[in-house]
Every structure is written in structure tokens, then in C-alpha cells.
Design a protein around this motif. Structure first.
Motif, PDB file in Angstrom:
ATOM      1  N   UNK A 174      -3.529   3.077   9.106  1.00  0.00           N
ATOM      2  CA  UNK A 174      -4.568   2.492   8.274  1.00  0.00           C
ATOM      3  C   UNK A 174      -3.988   1.678   7.120  1.00  0.00           C
ATOM      4  N   UNK A 175      -2.802   2.074   6.643  1.00  0.00           N
ATOM      5  CA  UNK A 175      -2.198   1.319   5.539  1.00  0.00           C
ATOM      6  C   UNK A 175      -1.872  -0.105   5.982  1.00  0.00           C
ATOM      7  N   UNK A 198      -5.078  -2.256   6.456  1.00  0.00           N
ATOM      8  CA  UNK A 198      -5.693  -2.743   5.221  1.00  0.00           C
ATOM      9  C   UNK A 198      -4.797  -3.779   4.552  1.00  0.00           C
ATOM     10  N   UNK A 199      -3.462  -3.581   4.661  1.00  0.00           N
ATOM     11  CA  UNK A 199      -2.559  -4.566   4.052  1.00  0.00           C
ATOM     12  C   UNK A 199      -2.707  -5.909   4.755  1.00  0.00           C
TER      13      UNK A 199
END
Lengths: 334, 209
Positions: free
Chosen positions: B52-53, B56-57
Motif C-alpha cells: 500500500x505504501x 500511494x506513493x
């Protein structure tokens, strides 16, 4: 069948989040105009309903019955898509805002990044609307807002880093719980001020409302919009402002936590506290709109890049070294 | 699992469709919008596999900043009117170059992905021990700022250099323009800002210097 149950349950929850937000957007528009009026020694809207509370509903009704005019030379698909994008993005971000200890629609562990991503996507509604109108003023407004929002996102990002250094987690609930002892507004007060000003610029509020500066650009990117499409831009804008206020109250004002954890304060339910804080920040937004003259564009860019960016970077270094030196870095294991 | 695959195919069909539309759509601005749609669906796919990181990045960096600048440039240069007719109508000189580049990229991907799948100990240059119990934001942080700190900082310096290079290339020093000096404005005082001049007859005074 199990999936269907989950689905219906979620839709039920989303419904009870979205409807209050839409209603409060309507009331917040009224509050904004009221504060604006009082600062200028006028009465503001006070005719429709008690204290004029239903003024926005009357306005919305008027917008619904107006004709939607789509310019012949516009790019029709993008023209229609732009207000929808603005409105949708302003509403989806509320999914991660916590209103209480477990009172959150989706408790994802990168909540603050999600908020940041959604608010940085907000620029697309404006660019799409400005370009698709195929007209000079909207296009100028769109270009202005693109540069403005991208530059102020940078400083907002660095301010968020400041808070994250003190928390050690990207989860919004963790961010609020980390402020149990002291709200971050006290140790990070300069960052709070910069966040507030950047939020004004990010939501195109006065004194940074250059994308829709009526003296130069008629109404900026909204010039060609009419009827309900204009109203959607307008609602999306106010929903975004509320979102920024919510973000500010979570990052700096302790979210749903009461100011001191003693008897008369801690019986008040947590959603009341966060709503009160959002309203306080919005009141500041409204006051700023009424009392500050509009910035010039080069001054705006200078403020963003030459003052806020270096200062907030410096503060990151300061915060990090302070936390490191006094061995206060959050080392929570996940 | 059914829902998972439905969502996977949904996002990947959108990603492939929009990637095709990027190169075939007629107006350049539409291409950029499809590129944005592509980024968003790729971000969703990243989130679906649990990164998820990274997802989103991708949204923040590519969609929130890079694509805005793309759009900005495309709109400002006014190339929207230029008709792309790569696949329809007259022959184009872009296709051979495009084919060569895409074949090279395909071969590279084949080597890397195939090696990663079948000869893991040959291709892999890392010996990371991933802890499944911590969130992937923490995992990335732990690896990036410990084992790979040098590469991380070098890439940062490369970005800084390219930024400085772009500024140096485009910066023009112009004289004869009036600039606002904030320090001078703030430090003005009543004593120094008003000056009484004795005007000589038939000569006048020189102001504005």
C-alpha cells in the motif's frame, strides 16, 4: 452472500458519513458568509429559515433548476467530468478521518498518506475544468492553480513529516493517540501556522484565491460553468476546506481528544470534540477571508518556495535532532 | 478469492486499455489523461498485492506532481491540435523506432523476470530477510535507510544535480527589470525615505535611480 452482507453494511456506513458531510458543507457555507458579513458590519444571509440557516439549501435549489450550458467549442467529456472529479475527491478523503477511538470508516495504516494523495489529486478537477472550457480566463485560472497547488503541497508534505517524526506511524488514529499528553500544536506551533497558511493556498481560499480572482480572471476556472455543475465545484471546494480543517485538527489539535482529560471534558463524546475543532479552524478560515487582501501571484510563489519550504525543512532537522538527542524517538514495534 | 480476481482483472483491464489509449488517442491532452488513469490503476494494483505504501506513493508522486507538470507542458505548448495518425492513414516514421525500443524493453524484462522466477540465486543481488509481521512502510524504511542508504543518497544527489542543471540551462539574467526587494521595503524608514532636494534652475533632478 457473505460478500453481499459486507457490501451492504459498508454502504450503510458510507451513507451515514456522506449525508452529514453534505449537510455540514451547506451549513458551513452559511457560516462563512455570516462571518464575512459580520466582519464587514453587514448582516449576511439572515432571511431564509432561522438565522438564514437554509440560505444554502435555497441556493442549491436555485442551481438545480438552472440550465446547464455547455460551450460549443469545449471538450464536452472533460468539461462534464471536471466538477464530478472535484466533488468525488473531496468526499472520498473523508473515509479515513477518525471521529473517535474506533469511529472511522476505514482504519488503514497509511491514512495520512492517503489524505495527502487525495488532496494532491484535487488539482485535476481545476485543470480539467479550465482546459476543457476552451476559453482564456478559465485556462489562465487553471494554470495558476496547478502551479499554486503543486508548490504548497510540498510544504504540506514536509509539515506532515514533522508530525510523523513525533508519532512514528502513518495511521491517523495513532497520530491522534500520540497527542494524549500534549497536542502537537504546542511543540510544533510554527508548523501549525505554516500548515494553516498552506491549507489556505491548497484550497484556493482568500488571500490565495488567485485561480478565481474575480478582478483579473472573471471567475477563473469556473467562468464557463453554470447551474448544477457550478454548484458541484462550489460544494467540492467547501468539502475540501472542511477536509483541510479536519486534517489540521487531527495533526495538531489532538483530533477527538479533549483538551484536558478531567471530568467535565471527558464525558463529552469524541465526535463533538473533533467537530468543535473543525469548526474553530473553519472560523479562522472565514476570518482570514474577510480581513486579508489578495496576494499577488509572484508573492504567493515566493512565500511557498523561498520561505515555507526552507523553514519547514529546517524545522524537520530541528525536530529530528531534538527527538534524537533526548532519546524520545518513537520506536514502537509494529 | 473471487472478489480478489474480479478486482484484479478490473484494474488490469483498465490499465492495459488506458496504456493503449495513451499511444493511440488523437489529442495529446487526452493521452495525458489516459496516462493518469493508467497510473491510478497501477497504484490500485500495487495496493491490491499489499504494497500500500508504494501504491500511494505512485499516486502522490506520479499522479499528483509529475502528471500535473506533463499536463501543464502539453497544454502550454498547444500541441493538442496535432493529429496523431500512427495507426491509421499515411505511413509514419515513429513505428520502427518504437518497435526497436519496445523489443529491447521486452527482452530486458524477459531476462530480469525470468531470471527472478527460475534462477533466483543467480539474478537476485540482495539477501534481505523480510519480517512479515511489520507493515511494509516500516519494512521499506528499515531497508532503505540502513543497507541501501548510499544508493538512496546517490539517487537524491542525481535528482538535485538534474534540477540544478535544468535551472542553469533555462535561467537568463535580465537587466533593466524592476524587482521588488522585500528587505529594502521593510527596512525603509521615514528619515531615509524622504529627501529634500534643491532643484537647480533649468536642470531638474534625476529621480528613479
Amino acid at each position: 452472500m457473505e460478500y453481499l452482507d459486507i457490501f451492504i453494511n459498508e454502504i450503510y456506513k458510507i451513507f451515514f458519513l456522506v449525508v452529514p458531510i453534505l449537510v455540514s458543507v451547506a451549513l458551513i457555507v452559511w457560516l462563512d458568509r455570516r462571518v464575512w458579513g459580520f466582519v464587514q458590519k453587514r448582516r449576511g444571509p439572515n432571511v431564509v429559515g432561522p438565522f438564514g440557516l437554509f440560505q444554502t439549501l435555497a441556493d442549491a435549489l436555485k442551481y438545480i433548476f438552472k440550465e446547464i450550458i455547455i460551450p460549443a467549442s469545449s471538450n464536452k467529456i472533460i468539461f462534464i467530468l471536471a466538477p464530478i472529479v472535484t466533488m468525488t475527491l473531496a468526499l472520498v478523503a473523508w473515509a479515513v478521518i477518525p471521529f473517535g477511538e474506533n469511529l472511522v470508516l476505514s482504519d488503514i495504516n497509511i491514512g495520512i498518506l492517503y489524505l495527502f494523495a487525495i488532496s494532491s489529486l484535487g488539482v485535476y478537477g481545476i485543470i480539467m475544468g479550465g482546459w476543457a472550457s476552451n476559453s482564456k480566463y478559465p485556462f489562465l485560472g487553471a494554470i495558476r492553480s496547478a502551479a499554486q497547488m503543486v508548490s504548497y503541497e510540498v510544504s504540506i508534505g514536509i509539515i506532515i513529516i514533522n508530525v510523523l517524526l513525533c508519532v512514528g506511524s502513518l495511521n491517523l488514529t495513532d497520530i491522534v493517540l500520540a497527542q494524549k499528553n500534549i497536542w502537537f500544536v504546542i511543540p510544533l506551533f510554527p508548523m501549525f501556522v505554516i500548515f494553516f497558511i498552506s491549507a489556505l493556498a491548497e484550497t484556493n481560499r482568500p488571500p490565495f484565491d488567485l485561480p478565481e480572482a474575480e478582478a483579473e480572471l472573471v471567475a477563473g476556472y469556473q467562468t464557463e460553468y453554470s447551474g448544477m455543475m457550478y454548484a458541484m465545484f462550489w460544494l467540492g471546494e467547501y468539502a475540501n476546506i472542511l477536509l483541510m480543517c479536519a486534517m489540521g485538527s487531527i495533526l495538531f489539535l489532538g483530533g477527538w481528544l479533549p483538551p484536558i482529560d478531567i471530568y467535565p471534558f471527558n464525558v463529552i463524546p469524541s465526535p463533538i470534540w473533533i467537530i468543535f475543532k473543525i469548526l474553530f479552524l473553519f472560523f479562522l478560515f472565514a476570518i482570514v477571508k474577510a480581513i486579508v487582501p489578495r496576494y499577488r501571484y509572484d508573492q504567493l510563489m515566493r512565500l511557498g518556495w523561498k520561505i515555507f519550504l526552507p523553514f519547514s525543512l529546517l524545522y524537520v532537522v530541528l525536530t529530528a535532532s531534538f527527538l534524537f538527542y533526548f532519546d524520545m524517538l518513537p520506536t514502537k514495534e509494529f | 478469492m473471487l472478489f480478489h480476481s474480479i478486482f484484479f482483472y478490473f484494474f488490469s483491464i483498465i490499465a492495459i486499455f488506458s496504456a493503449l489509449m495513451v499511444i493511440t488517442s488523437r489529442s495529446t491532452v487526452n493521452s495525458v489523461f489516459f496516462l493518469i488513469l493508467d497510473f491510478i490503476s497501477i497504484g490500485c494494483l500495487f495496493i491490491m498485492v499489499g504494497a500500500e505504501f508504494l501504491g500511494i506513493i505512485i499516486l502522490i508522486v506520479y499522479v499528483g506532481a509529475v502528471a500535473v507538470l506533463f499536463l501543464f507542458v502539453v497544454m502550454m505548448l498547444n500541441v493538442a491540435q496535432q493529429k496523431q495518425s500512427w495507426f491509421i492513414g499515411k505511413k509514419s516514421s515513429h513505428i520502427p523506432f518504437g518497435l526497436v525500443v519496445s523489443v529491447i524493453i521486452f527482452l530486458e524484462l524477459l531476462v530480469v523476470l525470468g531470471g527472478w522466477k527460475y534462477k533466483e540465486n543467480v539474478m537476485s543481488s540482495s539477501n534481505l530477510l523480510l519480517n512479515e509481521s511489520i507493515s511494509n512502510t516500516h519494512q521499506i524504511g528499515r531497508v532503505m535507510y540502513t543497507d541501501y542508504i548510499l544508493y538512496f543518497q546517490i539517487s537524491g544527489i542525481i535528482l538535485l544535480l538534474s534540477m540544478i542543471g535544468a535551472i542553469v540551462l533555462t535561467y537568463q539574467k535580465r537587466d533593466n527589470i524592476k524587482k521588488q526587494s522585500y528587505i529594502n521595503q521593510i527596512s525603509r524608514e521615514k528619515l531615509t525615505s524622504i529627501e529634500l532636494k534643491k532643484v537647480e534652475f533649468e536642470k531638474g533632478v534625476k529621480i528613479d535611480d
